[in-house]
Structure formats: C-alpha cells, structure tokens
Scaffold this motif. Sequence first.
Motif, PDB file in Angstrom:
ATOM      1  N   THR A 180       1.594  -1.513  -0.019  1.00  0.00           N
ATOM      2  CA  THR A 180      -0.226   0.210   0.116  1.00  0.00           C
ATOM      3  C   THR A 180       1.054   1.485   0.442  1.00  0.00           C
ATOM      4  O   THR A 180       1.680   1.754   0.902  1.00  0.00           O
ATOM      5  CB  THR A 180      -0.510  -0.082   1.067  1.00  0.00           C
ATOM      6  OG1 THR A 180      -1.312  -0.860   1.067  1.00  0.00           O
ATOM      7  CG2 THR A 180      -1.642   1.502   1.306  1.00  0.00           C
ATOM      8  N   SER A 181       0.755   2.268  -0.553  1.00  0.00           N
ATOM      9  CA  SER A 181       1.799   2.931  -1.123  1.00  0.00           C
ATOM     10  C   SER A 181       1.281   4.496  -0.415  1.00  0.00           C
ATOM     11  O   SER A 181       1.677   5.004   0.550  1.00  0.00           O
ATOM     12  CB  SER A 181       1.783   3.193  -2.556  1.00  0.00           C
ATOM     13  OG  SER A 181       0.687   3.428  -4.019  1.00  0.00           O
ATOM     14  N   HIS A 182      -0.533   4.900  -0.482  1.00  0.00           N
ATOM     15  CA  HIS A 182      -0.791   6.035  -0.215  1.00  0.00           C
ATOM     16  C   HIS A 182      -2.115   5.102   0.838  1.00  0.00           C
ATOM     17  O   HIS A 182      -2.430   4.556   0.057  1.00  0.00           O
ATOM     18  CB  HIS A 182      -0.871   6.714  -0.577  1.00  0.00           C
ATOM     19  CG  HIS A 182       0.411   7.516  -1.608  1.00  0.00           C
ATOM     20  ND1 HIS A 182       1.185   7.824  -0.574  1.00  0.00           N
ATOM     21  CD2 HIS A 182       0.897   7.236  -2.736  1.00  0.00           C
ATOM     22  CE1 HIS A 182       2.143   8.054  -1.580  1.00  0.00           C
ATOM     23  NE2 HIS A 182       1.693   7.618  -2.722  1.00  0.00           N
ATOM     24  N   VAL A 183      -1.861   5.780   2.251  1.00  0.00           N
ATOM     25  CA  VAL A 183      -3.864   5.662   2.518  1.00  0.00           C
ATOM     26  C   VAL A 183      -4.634   6.625   2.490  1.00  0.00           C
ATOM     27  O   VAL A 183      -4.097   8.000   3.072  1.00  0.00           O
ATOM     28  CB  VAL A 183      -3.969   4.792   3.605  1.00  0.00           C
ATOM     29  CG1 VAL A 183      -5.089   4.571   4.170  1.00  0.00           C
ATOM     30  CG2 VAL A 183      -3.167   3.536   2.897  1.00  0.00           C
ATOM     31  N   LEU A 184      -5.815   6.175   1.960  1.00  0.00           N
ATOM     32  CA  LEU A 184      -6.971   7.549   2.215  1.00  0.00           C
ATOM     33  C   LEU A 184      -7.752   7.598   3.057  1.00  0.00           C
ATOM     34  O   LEU A 184      -7.976   6.163   3.430  1.00  0.00           O
ATOM     35  CB  LEU A 184      -7.238   8.148   0.231  1.00  0.00           C
ATOM     36  CG  LEU A 184      -6.402   7.458  -0.486  1.00  0.00           C
ATOM     37  CD1 LEU A 184      -7.478   8.377  -1.840  1.00  0.00           C
ATOM     38  CD2 LEU A 184      -5.619   9.087  -0.513  1.00  0.00           C
ATOM     39  N   ILE A 185      -8.165   8.517   3.445  1.00  0.00           N
ATOM     40  CA  ILE A 185      -8.173   9.513   4.339  1.00  0.00           C
ATOM     41  C   ILE A 185      -8.527   9.962   5.671  1.00  0.00           C
ATOM     42  O   ILE A 185      -9.646   9.652   5.392  1.00  0.00           O
ATOM     43  CB  ILE A 185      -8.527  10.597   3.364  1.00  0.00           C
ATOM     44  CG1 ILE A 185      -7.941  10.743   1.666  1.00  0.00           C
ATOM     45  CG2 ILE A 185      -8.137  12.136   4.099  1.00  0.00           C
ATOM     46  CD1 ILE A 185      -9.043  11.846   1.035  1.00  0.00           C
ATOM     47  N   TYR A 228       2.606   5.092   3.238  1.00  0.00           N
ATOM     48  CA  TYR A 228       3.468   4.408   3.085  1.00  0.00           C
ATOM     49  C   TYR A 228       5.000   3.907   2.521  1.00  0.00           C
ATOM     50  O   TYR A 228       5.904   2.995   2.927  1.00  0.00           O
ATOM     51  CB  TYR A 228       2.847   2.602   3.547  1.00  0.00           C
ATOM     52  CG  TYR A 228       1.782   2.916   4.860  1.00  0.00           C
ATOM     53  CD1 TYR A 228       2.277   2.674   6.488  1.00  0.00           C
ATOM     54  CD2 TYR A 228       0.305   2.897   4.457  1.00  0.00           C
ATOM     55  CE1 TYR A 228       2.021   2.560   6.771  1.00  0.00           C
ATOM     56  CE2 TYR A 228      -0.577   2.980   5.415  1.00  0.00           C
ATOM     57  CZ  TYR A 228      -0.265   3.179   6.708  1.00  0.00           C
ATOM     58  OH  TYR A 228      -0.705   2.520   8.430  1.00  0.00           O
ATOM     59  N   GLY A 229       4.879   4.603   1.530  1.00  0.00           N
ATOM     60  CA  GLY A 229       5.774   3.697   0.323  1.00  0.00           C
ATOM     61  C   GLY A 229       7.079   4.590   0.962  1.00  0.00           C
ATOM     62  O   GLY A 229       8.529   4.148   1.063  1.00  0.00           O
TER      63      GLY A 229
END
Length: 408
Positions: A289-294, A318-319
């Motif tokens: 998971t590179s980015h978790v929204l929001i 997270y990246g």
Amino acid sequence: MTTGTEAPRIALDPFVTDLDAESAALRAAGPLAAVELPGGVPVWAVTHHAEAKALLTDPRLVKDINVWGAWRRGEIPADWPLIGLANPGRSMLTVDGADHRRLRTLVAQALTPRRVERMRERIEKLTQDLLDALPSDGGTVDLKAAFAYPLPMYVIADLMGIDEGLLPRLKVLFEKFFSTQTPPEEVVATLTELAQIMAQTVSAKRAAPGDDLTSALILASEDGDHLTDEEIVSTLQLMVAAGHETTISLIVNAVVNLSTHPEQRALVLSGRADWSAVIEETLRYSTPTSHVLIRFATEDVPVGDTVIPAGDALIVSYGAIGRDEGAHGPTAGEFDITRDTRNRHISFGHGPHVCPGAALSRLEAGVALPALYARFPGLELAVPATELRNKPVVTQNDLFELPVRLNP
C-alpha cells in the motif's frame, strides 16, 4: 510554521511511473509533505515513521468525511476517481471512537485467529493447483495473472462466501475502483455495482447462512447489538478490496525483490533465512500500500515545523515511510532480509485502524512463496526490473504484469 497555503505541493503521478523516486521526494520534503492527489485535490502526506505512528493514534484526526473542508464546500466532485477510497460507506474504516470499537469488536468476533488458521489447508490446496497449472517447460509466464492474482481472490471468495462466478466481474470493477484513470462517467456506476454485488451476497447469506465470514458478520452480536446491512455490505467490500490487493502486491513484490537480490534469495533458499523475514522485509521495503486515504483534522495539528489546518485532509504515505532512515537506519534503502528491524514496519497500519486482515495476508504469502520457489528455484524475471510497469493506482504498489522464466 508552514501552513497549507504556504507549502509547495508535490503532485502525485497518476500513472505511478517511478514510485521509488516519488517516495524519496516525499520523504525528503519532511515528515509532513504538502501533496496534490490526481484530480487536483490538495492533501497532506505523513512520510516519516515516528510521525506516522503518532498521527495514526491522534484523536484530532478522524475518518468522518464531513470534517473535510473541501468536501463541505463542494470542491470534491462525486465522480472523482478516488471518491470510493475517501468515502467508502459506513464500516470500521470510516468511523472512530466508540463507533469504531463497536464495529471492530463485531468484526473480530467473525474474523477470529481460528477462522484464519482454518484457511491454511485451503490456501495450500489452491497454491498447489495453481503451481500445477503453470507451464512445465521452463518458459515465460505472467506470474501475477497465473498465480499471484488468483490465489488471494479465491481465498477471499472462500472466506467471505462470495460466489466464484462473480470473480471475473469483481476483477473488472476493482480495477476501476482503484484506478486514477477511470472515466468520471463510470465512477458512480462502478461504486453502485460493487455495492449491489455485496448486498446480494449479504441477502443470500441471510437466507442460507454458511461457514463463511459474511454469515458470521450477520450473526455477530455484542450485548444484543448487530451490524446493520449497510455496515455488513461496507465491511464486506472493504475486506474483499483490501484482502486481495494487498496480498497480490506482497507476493509480486517479494518475487521482484528476490529476483533483483540474488544474494538474499540464496539466503532463504539455503535455509539461512526464514520466509517470514522475506515477507516482513518486502512489507517494509516495497510496501503493498503506497498511500492510504484519508483522515481529516478536527483542529490545527502541528507536525514538526508544519501544521495540518483544521478541515484539511491527511494521507499516510507508506511507500515513503517504509524506507525512513530514522526508523531503519542508513541502510533503509536496501532490501536486506537479515536486518534486525525487519518487524518494526507499520505497513499494515498502526493504532486503532490497524489492518484486521494482516494475519491472513501473511499466511497466504507464507504458504505461496516457499511453495513457488520449491517448485521453481531457478525462477527469474523475463525482463529487466526497470521495464516492470506500475498500474495507475496511487494507493497500491501494483504491477500490470510480472513476466518470469520458471526454469524448473
């Protein structure tokens, strides 16, 4: 202090052409970076490990989208491609405090460690069947399509009690759900159809309960309190989406890392390192998971020399976090399955909203990877790693394909 109007923004690449470079730029911008999501949506991104742990447990940051100033002002259109990730319905992903504890307690009654462990035999059988179906001539195959994708999808369908006949359609829908390139006219239709499929599954399980997680969610009770149909549908969609995407990327990224680090592969194939170390280091180094929204700030939240203003949105990158030298030392940018800190990553989240499916994802990878390399110890990439292409998904570290030579 820097505020949202003063900070230069880093525009996330909607095509994810160089995730490593983008993550490095976010990390270099400081623990809190001003970011623009595809579609021109301004948010903040936490990019360092310590600050992420603090913000993930900060009660001033909540999941209620109605706190988001841009949403209240009508600046976020209903057909924004990422709206399904920012406003996915009422589930434990989108509520906080007592509401979150209630939903998580009821889900925990259904997703027990025993239920997860009972999936092991099924995972082992599916793994062997998929390996048996791979070409035996040592030729080239797309390992993602033939192995890494179908395994988690069949597992999550089994776990949730979803008709396997729906899987091809769900594949199409989830690709649209996660993609930054879904045409606006298809966004609402995609979300509607996904909800309909999940609602139909819930209805079928109410009529004929089975030994599956959806039936268990329907039956779960805390002092007479049950999940509503809306909560079950949203939870089902959440579990299916997260339950297959994370594991696909974990398996794919582990194969890429071992293929590009032959000395590390030699360690694990010789038994000098455990497969669990490969899994944990992959989760840190190439987090699925590179980015978790929001999340949304209910008041001004200082982070170092910067402030998240009340009403602004925060994503968790997270990246960038996985390779933070402050947490993992000067070799954070290296893939090393022998590192002492390999279990300190937070790639499954941290705090109240930590991923409830982490154990299942680890179990699937822990079965799939040793079996794959036991069958094909000479497996290697069929193209240079630099030619592997990420899908246009800003939330997932997800490749289009993984061409390999099996070399049995």
